[in-house]
Design an enzyme around this catalytic site. Structure first.
Site, PDB file in Angstrom:
ATOM      1  N   GLY A  16       0.837  -1.210   0.000  1.00 40.00           N
ATOM      2  CA  GLY A  16       0.000   0.000   0.000  1.00 40.00           C
ATOM      3  C   GLY A  16       0.864   1.249   0.000  1.00 40.00           C
ATOM      4  O   GLY A  16       1.875   1.301   0.696  1.00 40.00           O
ATOM      5  N   ARG A  77       1.153  -5.036  -5.909  1.00 40.01           N
ATOM      6  CA  ARG A  77       1.328  -6.296  -5.188  1.00 40.01           C
ATOM      7  C   ARG A  77       1.640  -7.352  -6.242  1.00 40.01           C
ATOM      8  O   ARG A  77       1.120  -7.286  -7.350  1.00 40.01           O
ATOM      9  CB  ARG A  77       0.075  -6.603  -4.375  1.00 40.01           C
ATOM     10  CG  ARG A  77      -0.141  -5.527  -3.293  1.00 40.01           C
ATOM     11  CD  ARG A  77      -1.228  -5.869  -2.315  1.00 40.01           C
ATOM     12  NE  ARG A  77      -1.214  -4.951  -1.176  1.00 40.01           N
ATOM     13  CZ  ARG A  77      -2.000  -3.868  -1.064  1.00 40.01           C
ATOM     14  NH1 ARG A  77      -2.864  -3.568  -2.006  1.00 40.01           N
ATOM     15  NH2 ARG A  77      -1.921  -3.101   0.002  1.00 40.01           N
ATOM     16  N   CYS A  78       2.522  -8.267  -5.934  1.00 39.21           N
ATOM     17  CA  CYS A  78       3.025  -9.185  -6.964  1.00 39.21           C
ATOM     18  C   CYS A  78       3.143 -10.596  -6.398  1.00 39.21           C
ATOM     19  O   CYS A  78       4.027 -10.881  -5.588  1.00 39.21           O
ATOM     20  CB  CYS A  78       4.389  -8.682  -7.451  1.00 39.21           C
ATOM     21  SG  CYS A  78       5.220  -9.822  -8.568  1.00 39.21           S
ATOM     22  N   ASP A 108       5.548  -5.111   5.971  1.00 38.13           N
ATOM     23  CA  ASP A 108       6.098  -6.425   6.320  1.00 38.13           C
ATOM     24  C   ASP A 108       6.200  -7.370   5.121  1.00 38.13           C
ATOM     25  O   ASP A 108       7.181  -8.094   4.977  1.00 38.13           O
ATOM     26  CB  ASP A 108       5.228  -7.087   7.397  1.00 38.13           C
ATOM     27  CG  ASP A 108       5.579  -6.569   8.794  1.00 38.13           C
ATOM     28  OD1 ASP A 108       6.634  -5.931   8.947  1.00 38.13           O
ATOM     29  OD2 ASP A 108       4.790  -6.819   9.720  1.00 38.13           O
ATOM     30  N   THR A 130       4.041   2.564   5.665  1.00 35.11           N
ATOM     31  CA  THR A 130       2.639   2.134   5.733  1.00 35.11           C
ATOM     32  C   THR A 130       1.886   3.073   6.651  1.00 35.11           C
ATOM     33  O   THR A 130       2.417   3.474   7.694  1.00 35.11           O
ATOM     34  CB  THR A 130       2.487   0.684   6.241  1.00 35.11           C
ATOM     35  OG1 THR A 130       1.107   0.462   6.561  1.00 35.11           O
ATOM     36  CG2 THR A 130       3.317   0.391   7.477  1.00 35.11           C
ATOM     37  N   ILE A 131       0.644   3.395   6.271  1.00 33.27           N
ATOM     38  CA  ILE A 131      -0.150   4.282   7.135  1.00 33.27           C
ATOM     39  C   ILE A 131      -0.583   3.569   8.408  1.00 33.27           C
ATOM     40  O   ILE A 131      -1.043   4.195   9.348  1.00 33.27           O
ATOM     41  CB  ILE A 131      -1.401   4.838   6.403  1.00 33.27           C
ATOM     42  CG1 ILE A 131      -2.369   3.712   6.006  1.00 33.27           C
ATOM     43  CG2 ILE A 131      -1.003   5.698   5.218  1.00 33.27           C
ATOM     44  CD1 ILE A 131      -3.761   4.210   5.641  1.00 33.27           C
ATOM     45  N   ASP A 132      -0.450   2.246   8.446  1.00 32.20           N
ATOM     46  CA  ASP A 132      -1.038   1.475   9.551  1.00 32.20           C
ATOM     47  C   ASP A 132      -0.197   1.438  10.830  1.00 32.20           C
ATOM     48  O   ASP A 132      -0.686   0.999  11.865  1.00 32.20           O
ATOM     49  CB  ASP A 132      -1.287   0.028   9.103  1.00 32.20           C
ATOM     50  CG  ASP A 132      -2.448  -0.075   8.131  1.00 32.20           C
ATOM     51  OD1 ASP A 132      -3.188   0.912   7.994  1.00 32.20           O
ATOM     52  OD2 ASP A 132      -2.610  -1.137   7.510  1.00 32.20           O
ATOM     53  N   ASP A 134       1.955  -0.596  11.652  1.00 38.49           N
ATOM     54  CA  ASP A 134       1.913  -1.972  12.171  1.00 38.49           C
ATOM     55  C   ASP A 134       3.195  -2.760  11.900  1.00 38.49           C
ATOM     56  O   ASP A 134       3.148  -3.970  11.710  1.00 38.49           O
ATOM     57  CB  ASP A 134       0.685  -2.710  11.606  1.00 38.49           C
ATOM     58  CG  ASP A 134       0.720  -2.823  10.099  1.00 38.49           C
ATOM     59  OD1 ASP A 134       1.550  -2.146   9.455  1.00 38.49           O
ATOM     60  OD2 ASP A 134      -0.076  -3.605   9.547  1.00 38.49           O
ATOM     61  N   ARG A 167     -27.287  13.139  15.875  1.00 42.18           N
ATOM     62  CA  ARG A 167     -27.193  11.763  15.409  1.00 42.18           C
ATOM     63  C   ARG A 167     -26.067  11.003  16.099  1.00 42.18           C
ATOM     64  O   ARG A 167     -25.190  11.582  16.727  1.00 42.18           O
ATOM     65  CB  ARG A 167     -26.866  11.747  13.908  1.00 42.18           C
ATOM     66  CG  ARG A 167     -28.053  12.037  13.037  1.00 42.18           C
ATOM     67  CD  ARG A 167     -27.608  12.119  11.589  1.00 42.18           C
ATOM     68  NE  ARG A 167     -28.749  12.304  10.717  1.00 42.18           N
ATOM     69  CZ  ARG A 167     -28.693  12.855   9.514  1.00 42.18           C
ATOM     70  NH1 ARG A 167     -27.547  13.298   9.037  1.00 42.18           N
ATOM     71  NH2 ARG A 167     -29.778  12.963   8.787  1.00 42.18           N
ATOM     72  N   MET A 174      -9.058   3.327   8.346  1.00 39.67           N
ATOM     73  CA  MET A 174      -8.280   2.196   7.837  1.00 39.67           C
ATOM     74  C   MET A 174      -7.521   1.476   8.956  1.00 39.67           C
ATOM     75  O   MET A 174      -7.310   2.021  10.035  1.00 39.67           O
ATOM     76  CB  MET A 174      -7.323   2.643   6.751  1.00 39.67           C
ATOM     77  CG  MET A 174      -7.957   2.555   5.384  1.00 39.67           C
ATOM     78  SD  MET A 174      -6.809   2.958   4.091  1.00 39.67           S
ATOM     79  CE  MET A 174      -7.603   2.140   2.713  1.00 39.67           C
ATOM     80  N   ARG A 176      -6.583  -2.790   8.723  1.00 36.12           N
ATOM     81  CA  ARG A 176      -7.227  -4.109   8.619  1.00 36.12           C
ATOM     82  C   ARG A 176      -6.862  -4.995   9.804  1.00 36.12           C
ATOM     83  O   ARG A 176      -7.698  -5.669  10.355  1.00 36.12           O
ATOM     84  CB  ARG A 176      -6.813  -4.776   7.298  1.00 36.12           C
ATOM     85  CG  ARG A 176      -7.748  -5.871   6.864  1.00 36.12           C
ATOM     86  CD  ARG A 176      -7.446  -6.325   5.456  1.00 36.12           C
ATOM     87  NE  ARG A 176      -7.869  -5.345   4.464  1.00 36.12           N
ATOM     88  CZ  ARG A 176      -7.452  -5.347   3.204  1.00 36.12           C
ATOM     89  NH1 ARG A 176      -6.598  -6.268   2.790  1.00 36.12           N
ATOM     90  NH2 ARG A 176      -7.882  -4.447   2.351  1.00 36.12           N
ATOM     91  N   ALA A 191     -13.858  11.001  20.602  1.00 41.12           N
ATOM     92  CA  ALA A 191     -14.954  10.076  20.271  1.00 41.12           C
ATOM     93  C   ALA A 191     -15.571   9.474  21.530  1.00 41.12           C
ATOM     94  O   ALA A 191     -14.968   9.506  22.611  1.00 41.12           O
ATOM     95  CB  ALA A 191     -14.419   8.962  19.378  1.00 41.12           C
ATOM     96  N   HIS A 255      -9.810   5.298   1.191  1.00 45.50           N
ATOM     97  CA  HIS A 255      -8.473   5.601   0.670  1.00 45.50           C
ATOM     98  C   HIS A 255      -8.071   7.065   0.765  1.00 45.50           C
ATOM     99  O   HIS A 255      -6.905   7.384   0.513  1.00 45.50           O
ATOM    100  CB  HIS A 255      -8.359   5.114  -0.779  1.00 45.50           C
ATOM    101  CG  HIS A 255      -8.321   3.620  -0.875  1.00 45.50           C
ATOM    102  ND1 HIS A 255      -9.447   2.869  -1.075  1.00 45.50           N
ATOM    103  CD2 HIS A 255      -7.301   2.741  -0.752  1.00 45.50           C
ATOM    104  CE1 HIS A 255      -9.123   1.587  -1.086  1.00 45.50           C
ATOM    105  NE2 HIS A 255      -7.832   1.477  -0.885  1.00 45.50           N
TER     106      HIS A 255
END
Ligand code: ADP
Ligand code: F6P
Length: 325
Positions: A16, A77-78, A108, A130-132, A134, A167, A174, A176, A191, A255
């Protein structure tokens, strides 16, 4: 052992994309050229390597890219590169193009590929992108800072309209497998709920009870930050609306969190890490990952880095959990 001289380095981005990757590319190219090396850009990650999409790069190839999101080298990705045959072919193509050092910017999965290239004789260094957030061996990954700021600004806007309409809003961010974006935005956006893949117990009734309670106390909105790894935000919104009688909307930020002009922090850290990667190659190193740990830029053996694990820090989760109530 004397350092093996590296003369030509390749650079690719994989997995990503993440804002700040361009700053890292620029830094790699300029550091390499400053040290008398040739630089080749490999387009579209490992897929482009196997297709020999390789271009010469010079100082001007990376002009005006530091402020741009995405990656000028494109990414992909490959599957073929996960096979021993694909890896052999990749290493052979590097040799044919005179590439004796590689910088791989990705996550990773990309580093597993980097480890393989290194084992096949191409000196390879990974840079965490990576934005994650992780990647276990590092406290910083390129793109996370931009991503959380983008998400935070979007959530502030949703909060305004959520309050006006009194509401409940479920906002899916994002991540996963990792909840770092949800955790940071959940706290930064004030929040009412933060749902992390690492911690969520699936007790939706408890959330419903808390929404009803908070409405009784006069709260005008109820913001739920839900990580992509939990997902199902739209169906969750329907169930919450049915159970509470409070209009509930779901927004999936998607995204947009991966794009946009990188923050100062992402540009700066990516620049330092890109330069460090080239310096490691110049020192004859291979199979290393550049990382940021305990306030310092360091590097780790790829195999050791990939064996490390990382979880949401318990004390930060505890404090986040306290602040939402
Ligand atoms: P990320 O690098 O962000 O974790 P992916 O997991 O999609 O992203 O991995 C990016 C690419 O890295 C994959 O498409 C593949 O080409 C390569 N890769 C992933 N796992 C391996 C592996 N075990 N061996 C070799 N290459 C791999
Ligand atoms: O870059 C990491 C990430 O954004 C994850 O949070 C997400 O699950 C994944 O990439 C989605 O990637 P794509 O939509 O490109 O397959």
């Amino acid at each position: 052992m004397a350092a093996k001289a590296v003369k030509t380095i390749g650079i690719l981005t994989s997995g990503g994309d993440a804002p700040g990757m361009n700053a890292a590319i620029r830094s790699v190219v300029r550091t390499a050229i400053h040290n008398g090396l040739q630089v080749k850009g490999v387009m579209r990650g490992y897929a482009g390597l196997l297709e020999e999409e390789i271009v010469d790069m010079n100082t001007t190839s990376v002009s005006d890219i530091i402020s741009r999101g995405g990656t000028v080298l494109y990414t992909a990705r490959c599957r073929e590169f996960t096979t021993p045959e694909g890896q052999q072919k990749g290493a052979e193509i590097c040799r044919q193009h005179g590439i004796d050092g590689m910088v791989i910017i990705g996550g990773d999965g990309s580093f597993k590929g980097a480890g393989k290239l290194s084992g096949l004789g191409i000196n390879t260094i990974g840079v965490p992108g990576t934005i994650d957030l992780d990647i276990a061996c590092t406290d910083y990954t390129i793109g996370f800072d931009t991503s959380i700021n983008t998400a935070m600004q979007a959530i502030d806007k949703i909060r305004d309209t959520s309050t006006s309409h009194e509401r409940c809003s479920i906002i899916e961010v994002m991540g996963r497998r990792a909840g770092y974006i949800a955790l940071w935005c959940g706290v930064a956006n004030g929040a009412e709920e933060i749902l992390l893949p690492e911690r969520y117990d699936g007790d939706e009734q408890a959330i419903i009870n808390r929404i009803i309670e908070s409405r009784k106390r006069g709260k005008k909105h109820y913001i739920i930050i839900n990580a992509e790894g939990i997902g199902h935000s739209s169906s969750m919104a329907k169930r919450i609306e049915a159970a509470t009688g409070i209009e509930t909307r779901a927004t999936i930020l998607g995204h947009m969190q991966r794009g946009g002009s990188p923050t100062c922090k992402d540009r700066y850290y990516a620049s330092i890490m890109g330069a460090r990667a080239v310096e490691l190659l110049l020192a004859g190193k291979s199979n290393r990952l550049v990382a940021y740990k305990h306030g310092e830029f360091v590097d780790y053996d790829i195999k050791e880095a990939l064996a490390m694990t990382k979880d949401i820090p318990e004390d930060q989760f505890r404090i986040a959990d306290m602040l939402v109530r």
